[in-house]
Write an enzyme that holds these catalytic residues in place. Structure first.
Site, PDB file in Angstrom:
ATOM      1  N   HIS A 199      19.866 -18.685   3.261  1.00 53.20           N
ATOM      2  CA  HIS A 199      19.376 -17.316   3.463  1.00 53.20           C
ATOM      3  C   HIS A 199      19.656 -16.450   2.237  1.00 53.20           C
ATOM      4  CE1 HIS A 199      23.072 -14.901   4.563  1.00 53.20           C
ATOM      5  NE2 HIS A 199      23.555 -16.059   4.950  1.00 53.20           N
ATOM      6  N   ASP A 209      28.410 -15.048   0.249  1.00 54.02           N
ATOM      7  CA  ASP A 209      27.513 -15.171   1.400  1.00 54.02           C
ATOM      8  C   ASP A 209      26.360 -14.215   1.271  1.00 54.02           C
ATOM      9  OD1 ASP A 209      26.327 -15.358   3.869  1.00 54.02           O
ATOM     10  OD2 ASP A 209      28.010 -14.562   4.995  1.00 54.02           O
ATOM     11  N   GLU A 246      18.956 -13.577   7.982  1.00 50.95           N
ATOM     12  CA  GLU A 246      19.873 -14.479   8.705  1.00 50.95           C
ATOM     13  C   GLU A 246      20.967 -13.674   9.372  1.00 50.95           C
ATOM     14  OE1 GLU A 246      23.609 -17.008   9.059  1.00 50.95           O
ATOM     15  OE2 GLU A 246      23.268 -15.129   8.004  1.00 50.95           O
ATOM     16  N   GLU A 247      21.424 -12.638   8.648  1.00 48.49           N
ATOM     17  CA  GLU A 247      22.539 -11.843   9.161  1.00 48.49           C
ATOM     18  C   GLU A 247      22.147 -11.060  10.409  1.00 48.49           C
ATOM     19  OE1 GLU A 247      25.418 -12.366   8.240  1.00 48.49           O
ATOM     20  OE2 GLU A 247      25.419 -13.034   6.152  1.00 48.49           O
ATOM     21  N   ASP A 275      24.602 -22.254   3.535  1.00 51.53           N
ATOM     22  CA  ASP A 275      24.736 -20.797   3.659  1.00 51.53           C
ATOM     23  C   ASP A 275      25.533 -20.374   2.431  1.00 51.53           C
ATOM     24  OD1 ASP A 275      25.706 -18.199   4.450  1.00 51.53           O
ATOM     25  OD2 ASP A 275      25.076 -18.640   6.484  1.00 51.53           O
ATOM     26  N   HIS A 365      31.569 -10.484   4.206  1.00 57.75           N
ATOM     27  CA  HIS A 365      30.651  -9.436   4.679  1.00 57.75           C
ATOM     28  C   HIS A 365      31.093  -8.027   4.254  1.00 57.75           C
ATOM     29  CE1 HIS A 365      28.595 -11.884   8.169  1.00 57.75           C
ATOM     30  NE2 HIS A 365      28.513 -12.480   6.995  1.00 57.75           N
TER      31      HIS A 365
HETATM   32 ZN   LIG Z   1      25.565 -16.306   5.396  1.00 60.43          ZN
END
Ligand SMILES: [Zn+2]
Length: 546
Positions: A199, A209, A246-247, A275, A365
């Site tokens: 993603h 990420d 994706e998130e 990922d 995140h």
């Molecule tokens: Zn991810």
């Protein structure tokens, strides 16, 4: 406000024992170790009648209690906020308004209030810097010892006197997301697709990420593209997918695979997900059991960029360092959710693989998951990014070029058998006879798979040309077998999840034999028998196919 530890059901039970009901109050919970998906925390708070939810990063979970914090180390500083979605995508992932069908222009859409997966309460993520004054102003009993976090005062559960005014501004409009899909057309069997995906959307900078994975994907596309320019072509097509959203409930991959379900069911060989590619030096991979041995082989042929040992040896060493039990396989064969492989395994019933390197990473995140973090702590030389691209590319090319797919259903049958025996060992009398029958069915399937493995070995060792009819028949059966584990009606209460061997728990953790397991847990014996019979039929189908 009430402090509710990890926000899991047992935490609210404990609060009730202390005489505290969360109804109408705001629950303050932390991102827990071990991790449970924040959407599960939201559903649990909603079910218990909470008015709202605050989720914060406690320094004991991913901050200074673990080690040095950003910018001096990889752990989360006091102001880091772990953002993240909270919809209930363990029930149905993807666009909450199009459960089970593609969200494309003109698609039928539910009203938001009809959606099963949109939370009815609000939630906000917090850093521990912002949480501290709230937590310091909770009175009531001191927390049980295991609920105490890393902040330097004794935590209390409340309720109050801290009061929170929670206001969330939401944009509920429908907009566009963009998947980017490219393809290297296969030279001999262009219809057969080896699908690889990663993603692209990030919460902030997303150096780990997902951008570490995205850079590996781009590197791989460039390198394989160069091979094609030089006149090389894989036997089967390789499809490159760069997912959006994706998130947000795994939306890009879910909607794409829902749109192309028929094609993927027929011609999808495998889906290989990356990922995050690299947040440290430790390799990890998960795959359905038919591909466990194959993945181990790949790790035996690629070298760790620093030690010169194979990735396999590095994994062994890391396992010994953690005193992990021998029986734990190096390749995780229990596949849960939490990334883009979900729709391929659980909805299409394709074999899946996922892989990546990890390490100490306390800024997930948050705005600190950035280039500085990566170039100082995660992968300063970017060697593990490159190594991951190598592993990923080898995996894809081997599957795209294999004369016969390296799917080992003897190993798969062994795994399914061990899952059933785990349930048998719980001694639930009402279903024991049914389970014993199932065990013998699986043993028969394992024998068939073993015979096929031997047959394939003989064919490949003869060195003579194998007729294309035989190759096609074997490969078609190997593709079909994973599909045979699917049931169109899905598992009870979650019909989107078609695969009968694997689903995820509401926490994203893997759940094996979900239909049977959940029925046994709820002691619903009629349903358990029904689910065992469905599983029995699935294994019989797979047996016949092989
Ligand atoms: Zn991810």
């Amino acid at each position: 406000m009430v402090y509710a530890h990890g926000g899991n059901p047992e935490d609210y039970d404990r609060l009730l024992e202390m005489g505290i009901d969360i109804k109408g109050k705001i629950a303050l919970v932390r991102y827990s170790e071990p991790y449970s998906y924040r959407g599960f925390k939201a559903l649990t708070a909603q079910r218990r009648g909470a008015a709202g939810l605050l989720i914060y990063s406690d320094p004991r979970d991913d901050g200074y209690v673990r080690g040095d914090v950003f910018p001096n180390g990889p752990w989360g500083p006091e102001s880091h906020i772990q953002r993240g979605g909270i919809p209930f995508d363990f029930i149905v992932p993807g666009d909450p308004l199009t459960p089970g069908w593609a969200s494309i222009p003109g698609a039928t859409r539910l009203k938001p209030e009809e959606s099963e997966t949109l939370p009815k309460i609000m939630a906000v993520p917090l850093s521990h810097k912002e949480t501290r004054p709230l937590l310091e102003n909770l009175a009531g009993p001191a927390v049980p010892p295991e609920w105490q976090g890393g902040l330097p005062f004794t935590y209390h559960v409340g309720p109050g006197p801290a009061k929170v005014h929670l206001k969330v501004e939401m944009d509920n409009s429908v907009g566009s997301i963009w998947n980017v899909v490219g393809k290297i057309k296969g030279g001999e069997e262009p219809d057969k697709w080896v699908v690889i995906g990663n993603h692209r959307d990030a919460w902030v900078y997303g150096a780990v990420d997902p951008s570490s994975g995205t850079s590996a994907l781009l590197g791989l596309a460039q390198n394989l593209g160069q091979l094609v320019k030089d006149g090389y072509r894989p036997k089967r097509s390789i499809v490159f997918c760069n997912w959006d959203a994706e998130e947000n409930t795994l939306t890009g991959s879910t909607e794409w695979a829902e749109q192309y379900t028929d094609k993927l069911k027929k011609d999808g060989v495998v889906y290989i997900n990356v990922d995050s590619a690299a947040s440290g030096p430790y390799f990890g991979a998960a795959a359905v059991p038919s591909l466990g041995d194959f993945m181990l082989q790949i790790t035996q042929e690629v070298l760790d960029p620093y030690t010169g040992k194979t990735i396999y040896e590095a994994m062994e060493q890391h396992r010994q360092g953690r005193n992990q039990k021998e029986e734990t396989g190096l390749i995780e064969t229990r596949v849960g959710s939490g990334s883009d492989h979900t729709v391929f395994l659980n909805f299409v019933c394709m074999p899946v693989i996922g892989m990546g390197f990890d390490g100490p990473y306390g800024v997930c995140h948050s705005q600190y998951d950035d280039f500085f973090w990566m170039s100082h702590f995660g992968d300063p030389q970017f060697c593990y990014h490159a190594t991951l691209a190598t592993l990923w590319g080898m995996t894809a090319l081997r599957l795209a070029n294999a004369q016969i797919f390296p799917f080992n259903f003897e190993a798969y049958a062994g795994e399914i058998g061990s899952y059933v025996k785990e349930i048998v060992s719980q001694g639930e009398k009402p279903v024991s006879p049914d389970l014993n029958l199932l065990v013998s069915r699986i043993e028969s399937f394992q024998k068939t798979a073993q015979e096929l493995n031997r047959h394939i070995e003989r064919l490949l060792s003869q060195g003579t040309k194998i007729s294309s009819e035989i190759l096609q028949a074997i490969n078609a059966a190997l593709i079909q077998t994973e599909r045979d584990f699917g049931f169109p009606g899905g598992i009870p209460k979650r019909p989107w999840f078609k695969h009968l061997i694997y689903a995820c728990k509401f926490t994203y953790d893997p759940e094996v034999l979900p239909g049977v397991t959940e029925a046994v847990e709820e002691k619903d014996w009629a349903r358990a028998k029904e689910q065992i019979s469905l599983l029995d039929k699935a294994v019989s189908r797979a047996d016949r196919t092989l």
